[in-house]
Design an enzyme around this catalytic site. Sequence first.
Site, PDB file in Angstrom:
ATOM      1  N   GLU A 270       0.833  -1.211   0.000  1.00  0.00           N
ATOM      2  CA  GLU A 270       0.000   0.000   0.000  1.00  0.00           C
ATOM      3  C   GLU A 270       0.863   1.255   0.000  1.00  0.00           C
ATOM      4  O   GLU A 270       2.064   1.202   0.257  1.00  0.00           O
ATOM      5  CB  GLU A 270      -0.888   0.032   1.253  1.00  0.00           C
ATOM      6  CG  GLU A 270      -2.323  -0.461   1.038  1.00  0.00           C
ATOM      7  CD  GLU A 270      -3.180   0.540   0.264  1.00  0.00           C
ATOM      8  OE1 GLU A 270      -2.669   1.572  -0.193  1.00  0.00           O
ATOM      9  OE2 GLU A 270      -4.384   0.257   0.105  1.00  0.00           O
TER      10      GLU A 270
ATOM     11  N   ARG B  11      -7.427   0.913  13.199  1.00  0.00           N
ATOM     12  CA  ARG B  11      -6.046   1.222  12.817  1.00  0.00           C
ATOM     13  C   ARG B  11      -6.053   2.279  11.728  1.00  0.00           C
ATOM     14  O   ARG B  11      -7.050   2.466  11.015  1.00  0.00           O
ATOM     15  CB  ARG B  11      -5.320  -0.026  12.305  1.00  0.00           C
ATOM     16  CG  ARG B  11      -5.835  -0.542  10.975  1.00  0.00           C
ATOM     17  CD  ARG B  11      -4.796  -1.432  10.298  1.00  0.00           C
ATOM     18  NE  ARG B  11      -5.318  -2.136   9.138  1.00  0.00           N
ATOM     19  CZ  ARG B  11      -5.412  -1.625   7.900  1.00  0.00           C
ATOM     20  NH1 ARG B  11      -5.066  -0.370   7.662  1.00  0.00           N
ATOM     21  NH2 ARG B  11      -5.871  -2.362   6.905  1.00  0.00           N
TER      22      ARG B  11
ATOM     23  N   ASN C 269      -5.139   3.842   8.117  1.00  0.00           N
ATOM     24  CA  ASN C 269      -5.061   3.320   6.756  1.00  0.00           C
ATOM     25  C   ASN C 269      -4.309   4.350   5.907  1.00  0.00           C
ATOM     26  O   ASN C 269      -3.281   4.844   6.320  1.00  0.00           O
ATOM     27  CB  ASN C 269      -6.477   3.002   6.247  1.00  0.00           C
ATOM     28  CG  ASN C 269      -6.466   2.035   5.077  1.00  0.00           C
ATOM     29  OD1 ASN C 269      -5.669   1.107   5.053  1.00  0.00           O
ATOM     30  ND2 ASN C 269      -7.333   2.252   4.109  1.00  0.00           N
TER      31      ASN C 269
ATOM     32  N   GLU D  99     -11.450  -6.097  10.429  1.00  0.00           N
ATOM     33  CA  GLU D  99     -12.443  -7.171  10.422  1.00  0.00           C
ATOM     34  C   GLU D  99     -12.296  -8.012  11.684  1.00  0.00           C
ATOM     35  O   GLU D  99     -11.187  -8.297  12.126  1.00  0.00           O
ATOM     36  CB  GLU D  99     -12.246  -8.071   9.196  1.00  0.00           C
ATOM     37  CG  GLU D  99     -12.615  -7.402   7.885  1.00  0.00           C
ATOM     38  CD  GLU D  99     -12.556  -8.367   6.709  1.00  0.00           C
ATOM     39  OE1 GLU D  99     -11.913  -9.422   6.847  1.00  0.00           O
ATOM     40  OE2 GLU D  99     -13.147  -8.058   5.661  1.00  0.00           O
TER      41      GLU D  99
ATOM     42  N   ASN E 154      -9.615   5.967   2.844  1.00  0.00           N
ATOM     43  CA  ASN E 154      -8.666   5.438   1.871  1.00  0.00           C
ATOM     44  C   ASN E 154      -8.077   6.538   1.005  1.00  0.00           C
ATOM     45  O   ASN E 154      -7.710   7.589   1.510  1.00  0.00           O
ATOM     46  CB  ASN E 154      -9.323   4.306   1.062  1.00  0.00           C
ATOM     47  CG  ASN E 154      -8.426   3.089   0.982  1.00  0.00           C
ATOM     48  OD1 ASN E 154      -7.204   3.209   0.872  1.00  0.00           O
ATOM     49  ND2 ASN E 154      -9.003   1.908   1.042  1.00  0.00           N
TER      50      ASN E 154
ATOM     51  N   ASP F 210      -9.726   1.986  -3.801  1.00  0.00           N
ATOM     52  CA  ASP F 210      -8.712   1.889  -2.749  1.00  0.00           C
ATOM     53  C   ASP F 210      -7.847   3.152  -2.797  1.00  0.00           C
ATOM     54  O   ASP F 210      -8.339   4.246  -2.583  1.00  0.00           O
ATOM     55  CB  ASP F 210      -7.918   0.585  -2.945  1.00  0.00           C
ATOM     56  CG  ASP F 210      -7.197   0.135  -1.693  1.00  0.00           C
ATOM     57  OD1 ASP F 210      -6.802   0.991  -0.885  1.00  0.00           O
ATOM     58  OD2 ASP F 210      -7.004  -1.084  -1.517  1.00  0.00           O
TER      59      ASP F 210
END
Length: 291
Positions: A10, A93, A95, A113, A146, A196
Amino acid sequence: VVKEKNRMGECPVWEERECALVYVDINSQKVCRWSPLTNEVQSVSVDARVGSVALRQCGGYVIALGTRFAFLDWDTQEVTTILELEQDKPNNRFNDGKVDPKGRFFAGTMAEETAPGVRARRQGALYTLFPDYSVIKQLDKVDISNGLDWSLDHRTFFHIDSLAYAVHAFSYDVHSGKIACPKVLYDLEKEEHMPDGMCIDAEGKLWVACIDGGRVIRIDPETGKRIQTVMLPTPRITSCCFGGKDYSEMYVTSAYDGLDETALAKEPHAGEIFKITGLGVKGLPQNFYAA
């Protein structure tokens, strides 16, 4: 170009001063740096999932990991916490994140999740870390904060909340760093799956990575229309940035987490990093966090 596979690659950032691509592997808790000159990947392990990395003006990086902002000194591998947030949300958390035109670091949070496909809704937020280390909350009740970037005239802020399956545009005050007046810019098509990471090119068009869609798409913010699609050789495409010596190459990260054994057997490129050339458009250098 990077064969070393990432569980959740990422936040690619081209670092001109090192002639290298910096990125994170969120789920492996690593900040990585790949040199196209030596083809070597170096990495620094951190103590929590790291959602984003950005360049610091004085060298090294600012990172968002766990629910805190921190500095990473690459040479000593030392991580220095700046601020802890959301301590009441142990399942959250950080991102994706990016530095704005005035050197402020924007980064957002999400709920992890608790089981495959199960997560608490609207637990995330979007924050801005100012150069004096103060923080403001820009958005609340976000699902998965995101991709983000700013228009070339610095009047618009673009943001993705993945579970909204859309790109939003906000008015942006470059002096205060505040965002306001959200509107939907682009709703993703079914085959594009989920948005994303995102970046902007030198023509002011947005490039959005489509996780599970195996592609990046180019969107015209003026018309809200998709104007280009580039397919990639693996489905879980996570983010993109421009780089190379004249910013004419696009680097694209991907993930293998989220694929079962059957899918992984069919996806030999899952988790690798790709370079797209010949787009006919260039990107822009990254902004530096101003502290």
